[in-house]
Design an enzyme around this catalytic site. Structure first.
Site, PDB file in Angstrom:
ATOM      1  N   SER A   1       0.808  -1.379  -0.151  1.00  0.00           N
ATOM      2  CA  SER A   1       0.080   0.135   0.108  1.00  0.00           C
ATOM      3  C   SER A   1       0.733   1.399   0.000  1.00  0.00           C
ATOM      4  CB  SER A   1      -0.863  -0.022   1.240  1.00  0.00           C
ATOM      5  OG  SER A   1      -1.330   1.264   1.562  1.00  0.00           O
TER       6      SER A   1
ATOM      7  N   HIS B   1      -0.720  -1.033  -4.753  1.00  0.00           N
ATOM      8  CA  HIS B   1      -2.142  -0.876  -4.150  1.00  0.00           C
ATOM      9  C   HIS B   1      -1.951   0.899  -3.892  1.00  0.00           C
ATOM     10  CE1 HIS B   1      -5.962  -1.115  -2.127  1.00  0.00           C
ATOM     11  NE2 HIS B   1      -5.573  -0.365  -1.301  1.00  0.00           N
TER      12      HIS B   1
ATOM     13  N   ASP C   1      -3.299   4.184  -2.671  1.00  0.00           N
ATOM     14  CA  ASP C   1      -4.747   4.736  -1.834  1.00  0.00           C
ATOM     15  C   ASP C   1      -4.986   6.267  -1.852  1.00  0.00           C
ATOM     16  OD1 ASP C   1      -5.643   2.252  -0.206  1.00  0.00           O
ATOM     17  OD2 ASP C   1      -3.360   2.464   0.729  1.00  0.00           O
TER      18      ASP C   1
ATOM     19  N   MET D   1      -7.131   9.114  -1.122  1.00  0.00           N
ATOM     20  CA  MET D   1      -8.213  10.017  -0.312  1.00  0.00           C
ATOM     21  C   MET D   1      -8.687  11.373  -0.593  1.00  0.00           C
ATOM     22  SD  MET D   1      -6.512   8.206   3.246  1.00  0.00           S
ATOM     23  CE  MET D   1      -6.015   6.557   3.244  1.00  0.00           C
TER      24      MET D   1
ATOM     25  N   HIS E   1      -7.321   2.284  -5.083  1.00  0.00           N
ATOM     26  CA  HIS E   1      -8.388   2.145  -4.013  1.00  0.00           C
ATOM     27  C   HIS E   1      -8.768   3.502  -3.905  1.00  0.00           C
ATOM     28  CE1 HIS E   1      -9.318   1.068   0.495  1.00  0.00           C
ATOM     29  NE2 HIS E   1     -10.360   1.268  -0.463  1.00  0.00           N
TER      30      HIS E   1
ATOM     31  N   MET F   1     -10.938   6.033  -2.258  1.00  0.00           N
ATOM     32  CA  MET F   1     -11.535   6.564  -1.144  1.00  0.00           C
ATOM     33  C   MET F   1     -11.914   8.033  -1.258  1.00  0.00           C
ATOM     34  SD  MET F   1      -9.101   4.450   1.784  1.00  0.00           S
ATOM     35  CE  MET F   1      -7.859   4.479   0.765  1.00  0.00           C
TER      36      MET F   1
ATOM     37  N   MET G   1     -12.649  -4.024   3.488  1.00  0.00           N
ATOM     38  CA  MET G   1     -11.849  -3.193   4.599  1.00  0.00           C
ATOM     39  C   MET G   1     -12.116  -3.933   6.036  1.00  0.00           C
ATOM     40  SD  MET G   1     -10.580  -0.680   2.911  1.00  0.00           S
ATOM     41  CE  MET G   1      -9.992   0.001   4.442  1.00  0.00           C
TER      42      MET G   1
ATOM     43  N   ASP H   1      -7.959  -5.416   3.205  1.00  0.00           N
ATOM     44  CA  ASP H   1      -7.125  -4.243   3.457  1.00  0.00           C
ATOM     45  C   ASP H   1      -7.389  -3.492   4.782  1.00  0.00           C
ATOM     46  OD1 ASP H   1      -5.734  -1.753   3.090  1.00  0.00           O
ATOM     47  OD2 ASP H   1      -7.119  -1.111   1.331  1.00  0.00           O
TER      48      ASP H   1
HETATM   49  C1  DX5 Z   1      -6.520   2.484   4.704  1.00  0.00           C
HETATM   50  C2  DX5 Z   1      -5.637   2.003   3.333  1.00  0.00           C
HETATM   51  C3  DX5 Z   1      -4.665   0.915   3.543  1.00  0.00           C
HETATM   52  C4  DX5 Z   1      -3.700   1.043   4.298  1.00  0.00           C
HETATM   53  C5  DX5 Z   1      -2.980  -0.348   4.716  1.00  0.00           C
HETATM   54  O1  DX5 Z   1      -7.316   3.131   4.566  1.00  0.00           O
HETATM   55  O2  DX5 Z   1      -6.688   1.666   2.427  1.00  0.00           O
HETATM   56  O3  DX5 Z   1      -4.425   0.345   2.325  1.00  0.00           O
HETATM   57  O4  DX5 Z   1      -2.735   1.899   4.278  1.00  0.00           O
HETATM   58  O5  DX5 Z   1      -2.014   0.086   5.818  1.00  0.00           O
HETATM   59  P1  DX5 Z   1      -1.912  -1.097   6.822  1.00  0.00           P
HETATM   60  O6  DX5 Z   1      -1.220  -2.244   6.343  1.00  0.00           O
HETATM   61  O7  DX5 Z   1      -0.766  -0.196   7.936  1.00  0.00           O
HETATM   62  O8  DX5 Z   1      -3.319  -1.211   7.590  1.00  0.00           O
HETATM   63 ZN    ZN Z   2      -6.435   0.662   0.588  1.00  0.00          ZN
END
Ligand code: DX5
Ligand code: ZN
Length: 238
Positions: A20, A45, A47, A49, A78, A80, A149, A183
């Protein structure tokens, strides 16, 4: 890369660890990607946001576009974010082979899942810890991937919520061929149970980026997931 080519790459290496890019060193992305390439990562991956759907901000298509120049590894984005349909084309143009959005972020997931597939990308649907599997059930035929999640989305480094295990088991029952991703809080203790419950793809932040040797961390996690996966098939073939 076409949707089918991406699915083939992902499916050929199960169980798959997806680092990630949230817990990495953003001051040195070039080096991080190089280290992950050498560590035998098969997918990244990403992320994304927006500070609205989740209470945190990360990065968007502009950063992804530059990352795209650094590696040929498939990108599993991903999202969000609220209103993911509004930004879908930007993420596709930036070079994301797989796009996962949240069911909680849209009134009807069907049209957006179909748009992703029509764009020849892998279509993924994510669900938060508080969202029951029944919410995604009507859309499974339009999904290539479902992301469960195991923490509230928004931050890395949180504790794994074991309610994710029941959801993985249920989804595995409903669709044996679906790519199932998990995740949040995945590490040496939680990856085995998640794999036994049915997950194929394991998104990992802290348990890779907090170590000095990404290759070793990825290999050990993959080995634990593979053992649990083998037990799963022994049980189901009885
Ligand atoms: C959380 C993200 C994850 C996160 C995972 O919102 O979607 O991908 O970064 O990180 P760890 O493995 O530290 O939980
Ligand atoms: Zn993620």
């Amino acid at each position: 890369m076409s949707r089918l080519a991406t699915l083939e790459i992902l499916s050929a290496h199960l169980p798959l660890i997806a680092p990630s890019m949230l817990k990495c060193d953003f001051g040195n992305l070039y080096r991080e990607v190089e280290l992950l390439d050498c560590a035998d990562a098969r997918v990244l991956h990403l992320d994304v946001m927006d500070g609205h759907f989740v209470p945190n901000l990360s990065y968007g298509p502009v950063v992804i576009e530059r990352l795209r120049e650094l590696t040929t590894l498939p990108f599993d984005a991903h999202l969000m974010i609220s209103d993911p349909g509004r930004y879908l084309d930007d993420f596709l143009r930036a070079g994301c082979e797989a796009v996962t959005f949240h069911i909680e972020a849209v009134p009807d997931a069907g049209p957006l899942l179909r748009r992703i597939r029509e764009a020849d990308a892998v279509a993924g649907l994510a669900l938060n810890p508080g969202t029951p599997v029944e919410r995604v059930e009507p859309f499974l035929a339009d999904c290539d991937l479902v992301l469960v999640m195991s923490v509230e989305p928004g931050f890395g480094g949180q504790k794994f919520q074991s309610t994710a295990l029941g959801k993985l088991r249920r989804l595995r029952e409903l669709s044996p061929s679906l790519l199932l991703s998990v995740d949040g809080g995945i590490g040496p203790e939680t990856i085995g149970p998640s794999s036994a419950a049915g997950a194929d793809l394991f998104v990992v932040g802290s348990a890779i980026f907090k170590t000095d040797d990404y290759g070793q961390a990825i290999a050990q996690l993959a080995a634990t997931a593979a053992d649990a996966r083998a037990d799963r098939s022994t049980l189901t073939s009885r």
